[in-house]
Write an enzyme that holds these catalytic residues in place. Structure first.
Site, PDB file in Angstrom:
ATOM      1  N   ASP A  42       0.867  -1.181   0.000  1.00 12.75           N
ATOM      2  CA  ASP A  42       0.000   0.000   0.000  1.00 12.75           C
ATOM      3  C   ASP A  42       0.907   1.235   0.000  1.00 12.75           C
ATOM      4  OD1 ASP A  42       0.909   0.271   2.616  1.00 12.75           O
ATOM      5  OD2 ASP A  42      -1.086   0.281   3.526  1.00 12.75           O
ATOM      6  N   CYS A  56       2.931  -3.266   4.084  1.00  6.83           N
ATOM      7  CA  CYS A  56       2.122  -2.112   4.475  1.00  6.83           C
ATOM      8  C   CYS A  56       2.856  -1.419   5.622  1.00  6.83           C
ATOM      9  CB  CYS A  56       0.691  -2.520   4.833  1.00  6.83           C
ATOM     10  SG  CYS A  56       0.521  -3.614   6.269  1.00  6.83           S
ATOM     11  N   THR A 110       2.507  -1.584   9.011  1.00  4.06           N
ATOM     12  CA  THR A 110       2.879  -2.496  10.099  1.00  4.06           C
ATOM     13  C   THR A 110       3.100  -3.932   9.625  1.00  4.06           C
ATOM     14  OG1 THR A 110       0.553  -3.001  10.485  1.00  4.06           O
ATOM     15  CG2 THR A 110       1.509  -1.193  11.777  1.00  4.06           C
ATOM     16  N   HIS A 135       9.260 -24.308   8.867  1.00  6.54           N
ATOM     17  CA  HIS A 135       8.254 -24.965   9.708  1.00  6.54           C
ATOM     18  C   HIS A 135       6.822 -24.788   9.202  1.00  6.54           C
ATOM     19  CE1 HIS A 135      10.830 -25.237  13.653  1.00  6.54           C
ATOM     20  NE2 HIS A 135      11.493 -25.643  12.566  1.00  6.54           N
ATOM     21  N   HIS A 162       6.342 -31.207  10.165  1.00  7.65           N
ATOM     22  CA  HIS A 162       5.796 -29.890   9.822  1.00  7.65           C
ATOM     23  C   HIS A 162       4.748 -30.000   8.715  1.00  7.65           C
ATOM     24  CE1 HIS A 162       8.738 -28.195  12.462  1.00  7.65           C
ATOM     25  NE2 HIS A 162       9.719 -28.774  11.793  1.00  7.65           N
TER      26      HIS A 162
HETATM   27  C1  RB5 Z   1      -1.883   2.802   6.556  1.00 10.25           C
HETATM   28  O1  RB5 Z   1      -1.886   4.010   7.239  1.00 10.25           O
HETATM   29  C2  RB5 Z   1      -1.734   1.627   7.503  1.00 10.25           C
HETATM   30  O2  RB5 Z   1      -2.871   1.482   8.282  1.00 10.25           O
HETATM   31  C3  RB5 Z   1      -1.435   0.368   6.726  1.00 10.25           C
HETATM   32  O3  RB5 Z   1      -0.300   0.544   5.961  1.00 10.25           O
HETATM   33  C4  RB5 Z   1      -1.176  -0.887   7.543  1.00 10.25           C
HETATM   34  O4  RB5 Z   1      -0.212  -0.634   8.523  1.00 10.25           O
HETATM   35  C5  RB5 Z   1      -2.329  -1.604   8.054  1.00 10.25           C
HETATM   36  O5  RB5 Z   1      -2.220  -2.658   8.683  1.00 10.25           O
END
Ligand code: RB5
Length: 151
Positions: free
Chosen positions: A9, A65, A67, A98, A133
């Site tokens: 993203d 993304c 996180t 695994h 596994h």
């Molecule tokens: C975008 O601001 C953020 O929410 C997205 O990149 C991600 O971290 C969502 O899990």
């Protein structure tokens, strides 16, 4: 030539631009499923596009993304996807050995470029260990194992 699918993203776009040439230098053809800039967008769309391609090809993918959490949640809704959110090289290696992970998720706001490259290398260089596994991975999908839920 080996193929590696990649998608992100807006939060993951910059890291994707760093990782793509690095992955190509490892001998992969990188197929980019977007997004193509830093304009705000919705990560599930790109997760689903990539997971569709990885499922069709029985291939490997990387989702990025902010996180890594949203991408991994979306990816793991796909029955043939085993997505692993990794923050260390050890996570990445063990997710392949695994768990037979076929999608690596990274958080661009959590993991710097050099560590991300090392995580990607660990993921791509590792192989599924099979054996016990394989039995456990075959038990991952709950609807295929519904007889256990009653006991
Ligand atoms: C975008 O601001 C953020 O929410 C997205 O990149 C991600 O971290 C969502 O899990």
């Amino acid at each position: 030539m080996k193929t590696l699918h990649i998608a992100c993203d807006h939060a993951g776009f910059s890291l994707k631009t760093h990782l793509t040439p690095y992955i190509e230098s490892m001998g992969y053809t990188v197929v980019d499923h977007g997004t193509s800039g830093e304009e705000s967008c919705d990560y599930p769309i790109f997760a689903h596009k990539l997971c569709h391609a990885v499922t069709l090809e029985n291939g490997l993918g990387i989702l990025i993304c902010g996180t890594g959490i949203g991408m991994s949640m979306a990816a793991n809704r796909h029955p043939h996807i085993r997505a692993a959110l990794c923050t260390t090289e050890l996570h990445a290696r063990l997710s392949r050995e695994h768990n037979n992970a076929n999608v690596l998720c990274l958080g661009a706001r959590m993991t710097g470029v050099e560590l991300a490259k090392a995580i990607v290398a660990a993921f791509l260089c590792a192989a599924f260990a099979e054996g016990r596994h394989a039995r456990r991975v075959s038990q991952l999908t709950p609807c295929e194992n519904s007889e256990w839920l009653a006991s």
